[in-house]
Design a protein around this motif. Sequence first.
Motif, mmCIF file in Angstrom:
data_model
loop_
_atom_site.group_PDB
_atom_site.id
_atom_site.type_symbol
_atom_site.label_atom_id
_atom_site.label_comp_id
_atom_site.label_asym_id
_atom_site.label_seq_id
_atom_site.Cartn_x
_atom_site.Cartn_y
_atom_site.Cartn_z
ATOM 1 N N VAL A 400 0.831 -1.195 0.000
ATOM 2 C CA VAL A 400 0.000 0.000 0.000
ATOM 3 C C VAL A 400 0.873 1.254 0.000
ATOM 4 C CG1 VAL A 400 -1.742 1.296 1.287
ATOM 5 C CG2 VAL A 400 -1.908 -1.197 1.125
ATOM 6 N N GLY A 401 1.954 1.240 0.755
ATOM 7 C CA GLY A 401 2.877 2.371 0.745
ATOM 8 C C GLY A 401 3.526 2.573 -0.619
ATOM 9 N N TYR A 402 3.839 1.476 -1.290
ATOM 10 C CA TYR A 402 4.408 1.574 -2.633
ATOM 11 C C TYR A 402 3.408 2.190 -3.600
ATOM 12 C CZ TYR A 402 6.489 -0.005 -7.054
ATOM 13 O OH TYR A 402 7.018 -0.061 -8.322
ATOM 14 N N LEU A 403 2.123 1.819 -3.457
ATOM 15 C CA LEU A 403 1.087 2.417 -4.293
ATOM 16 C C LEU A 403 0.983 3.915 -4.026
ATOM 17 C CD1 LEU A 403 -1.370 2.314 -6.192
ATOM 18 C CD2 LEU A 403 -2.774 1.702 -4.195
ATOM 19 N N ALA A 404 1.071 4.312 -2.747
ATOM 20 C CA ALA A 404 1.001 5.743 -2.420
ATOM 21 C C ALA A 404 2.161 6.499 -3.057
ATOM 22 C CB ALA A 404 1.009 5.920 -0.897
ATOM 23 N N ASP A 405 3.340 5.914 -3.057
ATOM 24 C CA ASP A 405 4.491 6.571 -3.673
ATOM 25 C C ASP A 405 4.274 6.737 -5.182
ATOM 26 O OD1 ASP A 405 5.769 6.746 -1.275
ATOM 27 O OD2 ASP A 405 6.912 4.887 -1.523
ATOM 28 N N ARG A 406 3.741 5.711 -5.833
ATOM 29 C CA ARG A 406 3.529 5.786 -7.273
ATOM 30 C C ARG A 406 2.495 6.870 -7.618
ATOM 31 N NH1 ARG A 406 2.762 -0.352 -9.446
ATOM 32 N NH2 ARG A 406 3.738 0.440 -11.351
ATOM 33 N N LEU A 407 1.413 6.913 -6.842
ATOM 34 C CA LEU A 407 0.388 7.923 -7.104
ATOM 35 C C LEU A 407 0.909 9.326 -6.843
ATOM 36 C CD1 LEU A 407 -2.756 6.143 -5.584
ATOM 37 C CD2 LEU A 407 -2.127 6.346 -8.000
ATOM 38 N N ALA A 408 1.758 9.470 -5.809
ATOM 39 C CA ALA A 408 2.311 10.792 -5.504
ATOM 40 C C ALA A 408 3.239 11.259 -6.616
ATOM 41 C CB ALA A 408 3.052 10.751 -4.158
ATOM 42 N N ARG A 409 4.071 10.357 -7.125
ATOM 43 C CA ARG A 409 4.965 10.729 -8.214
ATOM 44 C C ARG A 409 4.191 11.079 -9.483
ATOM 45 N NH1 ARG A 409 8.123 6.382 -6.081
ATOM 46 N NH2 ARG A 409 7.225 4.972 -7.647
ATOM 47 N N LEU A 410 3.045 10.444 -9.681
ATOM 48 C CA LEU A 410 2.232 10.725 -10.853
ATOM 49 C C LEU A 410 1.527 12.076 -10.739
ATOM 50 C CD1 LEU A 410 1.340 9.409 -13.549
ATOM 51 C CD2 LEU A 410 -0.632 8.472 -12.330
ATOM 52 N N GLY A 411 1.367 12.578 -9.513
ATOM 53 C CA GLY A 411 0.710 13.869 -9.308
ATOM 54 C C GLY A 411 -0.730 13.764 -8.872
#
Length: 485
Positions: A400-411
């Motif tokens: 779940v943390g990895y998903l949050a990082d990906r979404l944050a990098r995407l904007g």
Amino acid sequence: MARFIDRVVLHISAGKGGNGCSSVHREKFKPLGGPDGGDGGRGGDVILEVDPNVHTLLDFHFHPHAKATNGTQGMGSNRDGSNGEDLVLKVPDGTMVLDSDGRILVDLVGEGTRYEAAQGGRGGLGNAALASRARKAPGFALLGEDGVERELVLELKSVADVGLVGFPSAGKSSLVSVLSAAKPKIADYPFTTLAPNLGVVSSGDTTFTVADVPGLIPGASEGRGLGLDFLRHLERCAVLAHVVDCATLEPGRDPISDIDALEAELAAYKPALSADSSLGDLADRPRVVILNKVDVPEAAELAEMVTAELLERGWPVFAISAVSREGLRPLTFALAQMVEQYRLAHPKAVARRPVIRPVAADDTGFSVVADPEIEGGFIVKGTRPERWVKQTQFDNDEAVGYLADRLARLGVEDALMKKGAQPGAAVTIGKVTFDWEPQTPAGVDLVRTGRGTDARIDQVDRIGADERKHARRVRRGLESLESED
């Protein structure tokens, strides 16, 4: 007796991609072996391929569901899962593929032509592929993607050289039986054929196919009778042959009126494909008139009376009898000559090259819209966010943390802030709805924790977004430390 099926609804499902593997290398005297989980295998595709040995859609009528095999899960020691096998469905030459809304997707003409009807899902990455400077030993892997599921409509247009048209009981099926080795149903009482009959005719060095296309009556082009169901089988015929019953006893019918009525239906019919096989409209096809049943004396007299008028139209005219086989030899040679002329002008259709449309690797498009069903909620739409959510193991905090990082990098997080999303707002991505926490420090350096955990998920004293913004501006000298309040 085999049934002729020329229209079916096909439900297809491509294979699911295999899940990635989360594994750590274990070997004696190597305590820090590192991650070695392999990737999942790709799911199998569903492919339609033209096979000259298939002449009907009967198999799909009895088995309308088809599914390719799934990819297998990755394993430890960097072993990737095996890919699912592609499912190749054989279809007749001349099959047209439509979607559930009636839009034409592809026209399968030519031996070996292939169409990828449903694409298999991609396999999930194992933790070996997810390792990075921040995550040296990920305790999670990505799930495999589901394969594409579609509902398609298959329609068959017979690929015949000569199409026989005429009123019911004009002798079309009888003519096919005497010209070729085909054995269609023939009776001595008035009835109409319910399925097209195809026969192969040999004349000298020329071999061509003849199709008896039923259902042509006045009003056929508007759907009366079986007209629209079988008129499409004429679209690929190079030569149209009017088979006229010169011995009919029905009042108001004669060879000229029969031909005029059928010509009006052919002119009114609009093919589904405007330039199908480059043959043009049915009204422009070469014609030949076959005056049948001249073994009856009255029919022979009538045929002789109308021949001159038909010749004035520029059409070859042949008086024949399917029963006594009178006049069949010159008719066969004439049809073979017309087919040869067509083939010289139109090369044989070959397998079409596949069209490859690669997806841009840097496609970051997504949108954030208000949720119409949840007050204060938002929906994130986009190929990449929706795919990432499907790949996430939500029972694993690190995933779940990895998903949050990906979404944050995407904007995504910044876009939600600009839309006015409040803490705790319901955010839906794909089929998953979760409470949004804007203060989650996504994208920052990770704190070393146990495998499968993420300290940020359980953090209660998170630094708010405003505080992070203020601290960033202080570091840049744009604000003073005392102006926090």
